[in-house]
Scaffold this active site. Structure first.
Site, short mmCIF file in Angstrom:
data_model
loop_
_atom_site.label_atom_id
_atom_site.label_comp_id
_atom_site.label_asym_id
_atom_site.label_seq_id
_atom_site.Cartn_x
_atom_site.Cartn_y
_atom_site.Cartn_z
N ASN A 10 0.87 -1.18 0.00
CA ASN A 10 0.00 0.00 0.00
C ASN A 10 0.91 1.23 0.00
O ASN A 10 1.52 1.54 1.02
CB ASN A 10 -0.89 -0.02 1.25
CG ASN A 10 -1.70 1.26 1.40
OD1 ASN A 10 -1.79 2.06 0.47
ND2 ASN A 10 -2.27 1.46 2.58
N TRP A 11 0.96 1.88 -1.14
CA TRP A 11 1.86 3.04 -1.26
C TRP A 11 1.33 4.28 -0.54
O TRP A 11 2.03 5.27 -0.43
CB TRP A 11 2.10 3.35 -2.74
CG TRP A 11 3.07 2.42 -3.40
CD1 TRP A 11 3.78 1.41 -2.81
CD2 TRP A 11 3.45 2.43 -4.78
NE1 TRP A 11 4.59 0.80 -3.74
CE2 TRP A 11 4.40 1.39 -4.96
CE3 TRP A 11 3.09 3.20 -5.89
CZ2 TRP A 11 4.99 1.13 -6.19
CZ3 TRP A 11 3.67 2.93 -7.12
CH2 TRP A 11 4.62 1.90 -7.28
N LYS A 12 0.08 4.25 -0.13
CA LYS A 12 -0.53 5.44 0.50
C LYS A 12 -0.32 6.65 -0.41
O LYS A 12 -0.36 6.49 -1.62
CB LYS A 12 0.04 5.64 1.91
CG LYS A 12 -0.04 4.37 2.74
CD LYS A 12 0.27 4.59 4.19
CE LYS A 12 0.13 3.27 4.95
NZ LYS A 12 0.31 3.41 6.37
N HIS A 99 -9.24 1.60 5.10
CA HIS A 99 -7.93 1.67 5.75
C HIS A 99 -8.03 2.56 7.00
O HIS A 99 -8.83 3.49 7.03
CB HIS A 99 -6.90 2.24 4.77
CG HIS A 99 -5.50 2.12 5.28
ND1 HIS A 99 -4.96 3.06 6.14
CD2 HIS A 99 -4.57 1.17 5.10
CE1 HIS A 99 -3.73 2.68 6.45
NE2 HIS A 99 -3.47 1.53 5.85
N GLU A 101 -6.36 4.90 7.99
CA GLU A 101 -6.21 6.34 7.71
C GLU A 101 -7.50 6.92 7.14
O GLU A 101 -7.83 8.08 7.40
CB GLU A 101 -5.01 6.56 6.79
CG GLU A 101 -3.70 6.32 7.55
CD GLU A 101 -2.60 5.67 6.75
OE1 GLU A 101 -2.65 5.68 5.51
OE2 GLU A 101 -1.66 5.12 7.38
N GLU A 171 -5.25 -4.35 10.57
CA GLU A 171 -4.21 -3.32 10.71
C GLU A 171 -4.42 -2.53 12.00
O GLU A 171 -5.17 -1.56 12.02
CB GLU A 171 -4.27 -2.36 9.53
CG GLU A 171 -3.92 -3.00 8.21
CD GLU A 171 -3.20 -2.03 7.30
OE1 GLU A 171 -2.29 -2.46 6.61
OE2 GLU A 171 -3.54 -0.84 7.31
N GLY A 175 0.53 3.92 12.65
CA GLY A 175 1.03 5.28 12.78
C GLY A 175 1.40 5.67 14.20
O GLY A 175 1.82 6.78 14.44
N SER A 208 3.91 -2.05 9.97
CA SER A 208 5.38 -2.13 10.07
C SER A 208 5.94 -3.50 9.68
O SER A 208 6.90 -3.96 10.30
CB SER A 208 5.85 -1.78 11.48
OG SER A 208 5.50 -0.46 11.79
N GLY A 229 3.19 -1.01 4.13
CA GLY A 229 3.24 0.40 3.79
C GLY A 229 4.64 0.81 3.38
O GLY A 229 5.09 0.54 2.27
N GLY A 230 5.36 1.41 4.32
CA GLY A 230 6.68 1.98 4.05
C GLY A 230 7.64 1.07 3.29
O GLY A 230 8.29 1.51 2.33
P1 13P Z 1 3.51 0.48 7.48
O1 13P Z 1 3.96 -0.85 6.91
O2 13P Z 1 4.28 1.66 6.90
O3 13P Z 1 3.49 0.47 8.97
O4 13P Z 1 2.00 0.71 7.00
C1 13P Z 1 1.05 -0.25 7.29
C2 13P Z 1 -0.18 0.06 6.52
O5 13P Z 1 -0.95 0.92 6.91
C3 13P Z 1 -0.41 -0.68 5.27
O6 13P Z 1 -1.68 -0.45 4.77
#
Ligand code: 13P
Length: 247
Positions: A10-12, A99, A101, A171, A175, A208, A229-230
């Site tokens: 997920n590149w956000k 999600h 967020e 999830e 954050g 993470s 994510g990251g």
């Molecule tokens: P991270 O892997 O950066 O913690 O993000 C998790 C996430 O929200 C994936 O959708």
């Protein structure tokens, strides 16, 4: 380990159109060793404006690709929204919904996320339905109450056949810098599978996930993959997760 593993990135709000093109200049080479692994499904979810280069790159590598949100109405006066038919023209097959967020920064309610999930299924696409508690909710002992509310909102309007086609993604506390331990993640995924009432549904864990913790998380019996994510933003760190799992 023989279960099929899902590795979804997920590149956000990261990777512009040009950066996505660059990602795929590097990605095929890195991806090559894993390409013929029937036990692996790789997917990337990009911002709307990067969907075109994502679709071109993903098709070349044979990976799944998708968007990170969609509105449930097919068209109309919904300023700023994107519809399912719009995404279909990009050959999008998978869409992340609910999600954390979206829930916590943009205040998307359970009912809206449920309607989006239903609309995506009715369009023949696959929703990646995210759910999970915040750190405050976990610390106040409300993890299961919150998740039951989130899951029931969607399960209430889906048929069992539809519910079986959803990819669920747990999830928690995103954050906050705190992540679930593999045992905590497994406990929730196992509990979710029972609540959904189908032992075969796909449940991912997100929060993470990286090369250093992937093996332990993905070895858990009720965790079918990772929503990353990251660590998904660069080809090498993304596939390091798969390498760690296999190694
Ligand atoms: P991270 O892997 O950066 O913690 O993000 C998790 C996430 O929200 C994936 O959708």
């Amino acid at each position: 380990m023989s279960k099929k593993i899902y590795l979804y990135g997920n590149w956000k709000m990261n990777n512009t159109y040009r950066e996505t093109e660059k990602f795929f200049e590097e990605f095929p080479g890195v991806y090559e060793p894993f390409k013929n692994d029937a036990g692996l499904e790789v997917g990337i979810f990009a911002p709307f404006t990067s969907l075109w280069p994502l679709s071109q790159g993903a098709k070349k590598c044979g990976i799944v690709f998708g968007a990170q949100n969609v509105y449930y109405e097919p068209k109309g006066a919904f300023t700023g929204e994107i519809s399912i038919p719009m995404l279909k023209e990009y050959d999008v097959t998978h869409i992340i919904l609910g999600h954390s967020e979206r829930r916590h920064i943009f205040f998307e309610p359970d009912e809206m996320i449920a309607k989006k999930t239903k609309a995506v299924l009715e369009a023949g696409m696959t929703p990646v339905f995210c759910y999970g508690e915040t750190l405050e909710e976990r610390e106040s002992g409300n993890t299961f109450t919150v998740m039951e509310r989130q899951l029931k909102a969607v399960l209430d309007i889906l048929t069992p056949e539809e519910a079986a086609k959803v990819i669920y993604a747990y999830e928690p506390a995103i954050g906050t810098g705190k992540t679930a331990t593999p045992d905590q993640a497994e406990e929730v995924c196992k509990w979710s599978r029972e609540l959904i009432g189908n032992p075969k549904v796909v449940i991912l864990y997100g929060g993470s996930v990286k090369g250093s913790n992937a093996k332990e998380l993905l070895s858990m019996p009720d965790i079918d993959g990772a929503l990353v994510g990251g660590a998904s933003l660069k080809p090498a760190s993304f596939l390091e997760i798969y390498g760690a799992y296999k190694g």
